[in-house]
Design an enzyme around this catalytic site. Sequence first.
Site, PDB file in Angstrom:
ATOM      1  N   TYR A 199       4.578  18.465 -19.473  1.00 12.33           N
ATOM      2  CA  TYR A 199       4.673  17.322 -20.384  1.00 12.33           C
ATOM      3  C   TYR A 199       6.120  16.888 -20.471  1.00 12.33           C
ATOM      4  CZ  TYR A 199       0.386  15.881 -22.658  1.00 12.33           C
ATOM      5  OH  TYR A 199      -0.818  15.299 -22.917  1.00 12.33           O
ATOM      6  N   GLU A 230       7.292  13.613 -22.228  1.00  9.83           N
ATOM      7  CA  GLU A 230       7.490  12.341 -22.935  1.00  9.83           C
ATOM      8  C   GLU A 230       8.973  12.058 -23.101  1.00  9.83           C
ATOM      9  OE1 GLU A 230       4.787  14.245 -24.451  1.00  9.83           O
ATOM     10  OE2 GLU A 230       3.456  12.753 -25.382  1.00  9.83           O
ATOM     11  N   ASP A 269       4.490 -10.029  -9.803  1.00 11.39           N
ATOM     12  CA  ASP A 269       3.590  -8.903  -9.559  1.00 11.39           C
ATOM     13  C   ASP A 269       3.460  -8.784  -8.044  1.00 11.39           C
ATOM     14  OD1 ASP A 269       1.456  -7.212  -9.124  1.00 11.39           O
ATOM     15  OD2 ASP A 269       0.326  -7.912 -10.868  1.00 11.39           O
ATOM     16  N   THR A 320       2.466  -1.934  -7.998  1.00 11.32           N
ATOM     17  CA  THR A 320       1.803  -0.645  -7.844  1.00 11.32           C
ATOM     18  C   THR A 320       2.462   0.034  -6.638  1.00 11.32           C
ATOM     19  OG1 THR A 320       0.075  -1.702  -6.534  1.00 11.32           O
ATOM     20  CG2 THR A 320      -0.405  -1.311  -8.851  1.00 11.32           C
ATOM     21  N   LYS A 357      -0.249   0.483  -2.365  1.00 15.21           N
ATOM     22  CA  LYS A 357      -0.831  -0.483  -1.420  1.00 15.21           C
ATOM     23  C   LYS A 357       0.046  -0.497  -0.158  1.00 15.21           C
ATOM     24  CE  LYS A 357      -3.209  -3.060  -5.023  1.00 15.21           C
ATOM     25  NZ  LYS A 357      -2.705  -2.870  -6.384  1.00 15.21           N
ATOM     26  N   ARG A 388      -1.266   6.607  -6.274  1.00  9.71           N
ATOM     27  CA  ARG A 388      -1.684   5.623  -7.280  1.00  9.71           C
ATOM     28  C   ARG A 388      -0.694   5.663  -8.427  1.00  9.71           C
ATOM     29  NH1 ARG A 388      -7.017   3.657  -6.072  1.00  9.71           N
ATOM     30  NH2 ARG A 388      -6.624   2.486  -7.962  1.00  9.71           N
TER      31      ARG A 388
HETATM   32  N1  DSN Z   1      -7.828  -3.574  -7.433  1.00  8.06           N
HETATM   33  C1  DSN Z   1      -6.609  -4.177  -6.960  1.00  8.06           C
HETATM   34  C2  DSN Z   1      -6.815  -4.868  -5.649  1.00  8.06           C
HETATM   35  O1  DSN Z   1      -7.702  -4.445  -4.919  1.00  8.06           O
HETATM   36  O2  DSN Z   1      -6.121  -5.808  -5.325  1.00  8.06           O
HETATM   37  C3  DSN Z   1      -6.015  -5.078  -7.966  1.00  8.06           C
HETATM   38  O3  DSN Z   1      -6.003  -4.457  -9.208  1.00  8.06           O
END
Ligand code: DSN
Length: 446
Positions: free
Chosen positions: A54, A56, A199, A225, A228, A234
């Site tokens: 933990y 925080e 984004d 994120t 990708k 993730r």
């Molecule tokens: N689920 C993501 C995507 O596939 O683009 C977006 O949140």
Amino acid sequence: MEWLQILKNTDPQTFEAITNELDRQRNTLDLIPSENFTSVAVLQAIGSVLTNKYSEGYPGKRYYAGNEFIDTVEKLAIERAKTLFNVPHANVQAYSGSPANIAIYFAICKPGDVIMGQNLTDGGHLTHGWKTSITGQYFKSVPYHVKPDGYIDLEEVRKLAAENKPKIIWVGATAYTREFPFEEFSRIADETGSYLAADISHIAGLVAAGVHKSPASYVHVIMTTTHKTLRGPRGAMIMVTRKGLEKDPELADKIDKSVFPGLQGGPHDNTTAGIAVALHESMKPEFKEYSLQIVKNAKALAEELMNNGLKLVTSGTDNHMILIDLTDLGEGNGILVQETLELCGIIVNKNTIPNDPSSPFYPSGIRLGTPAITTRSMKENEMKVIGNLMSQIINEVKGHQLPSNKEKRQEYLKKFKSDMKNNQVVKNVKNSVENLCKQFPLYTNL
Ligand code: DSN
């Protein structure tokens, strides 16, 4: 699967599900543009003992003892993010993209403020103000759209911004195949005094590698994120730019406080380690090669699909993604194509297209992308093969139509799938996909 031997003995059911999933990933073509295959080094980091801790707070300012090494890991991730994206501040604790975007709102907006983002069915994200998201309900959402040619309608963005004076404008999307015009958005946001947030979840790897223009000098805050095109675990990162700090010198502090204690408790330190590893990997020259190849592959695949008579939104792509407009097959038939491709081992996702005549659950398009198959070392020749196989399948779906009566759809789909399983073209394509997957093995060291 030596690395999972202990799990095999303690929990054979979970072990079996994981090994089945590994086999599925190895034996199918993953064309979902938001998915990728992390390195084994990233897998090791996220499967490490860091999950036990933990922490925080932030490095050097924790609420629990024992964070010496967690601090090292988090600082590594922060410094690497700052270097890679050329920003003065990075927060690497957000659990994923949607909570990260909520944290940005919490730092900048008050309930009821006007927000602007790309409309969901025009390729935008739920958290950019769609009606079913908290962001569409706690704020006054004024969405912008794409033009009939599929490109963002910048005139509409300027007009809506001038009329509504949004607190925040989003640039970035989940289903957009062209470069984002960060500079034009920046002029519009500056005219209206709005915060501009990029984004870049989908394109972060391309931005990191210099293959897509960076938003860093145009926007105030960047969210991405990490799983990708960036090929990490993730997770998500929120970065404040120099321009953001000029607009509000406290913005970095507000973002940090918004993530913790505003929205989250302890960060997932094992994920932070995975992010640190992925960022390290993406600084290497091989990652630039990889990112260039993602785009070359997407262009080659788009070309092949169009040569086979398929219609693409914007008639092509600048990035890793392709959107097929299936309206010629009839409304809402994206699901028929998705399911038939899956029978052959080609994994894509049904998606709305601009002005979709159907609904987000039964849309009239297919979204696909090349990050994962490029990780498997596939190149332009394989794209031609894949584009051709996909076109054969889409041709087989022609003449089938999802019922307009919603109650009849499930039954129709069941029968459709069982018929398609016996279709000879489907069987042939399935064989070709299996052969292709064997030629480009995945996770050979697991
Ligand atoms: N689920 C993501 C995507 O596939 O683009 C977006 O949140």
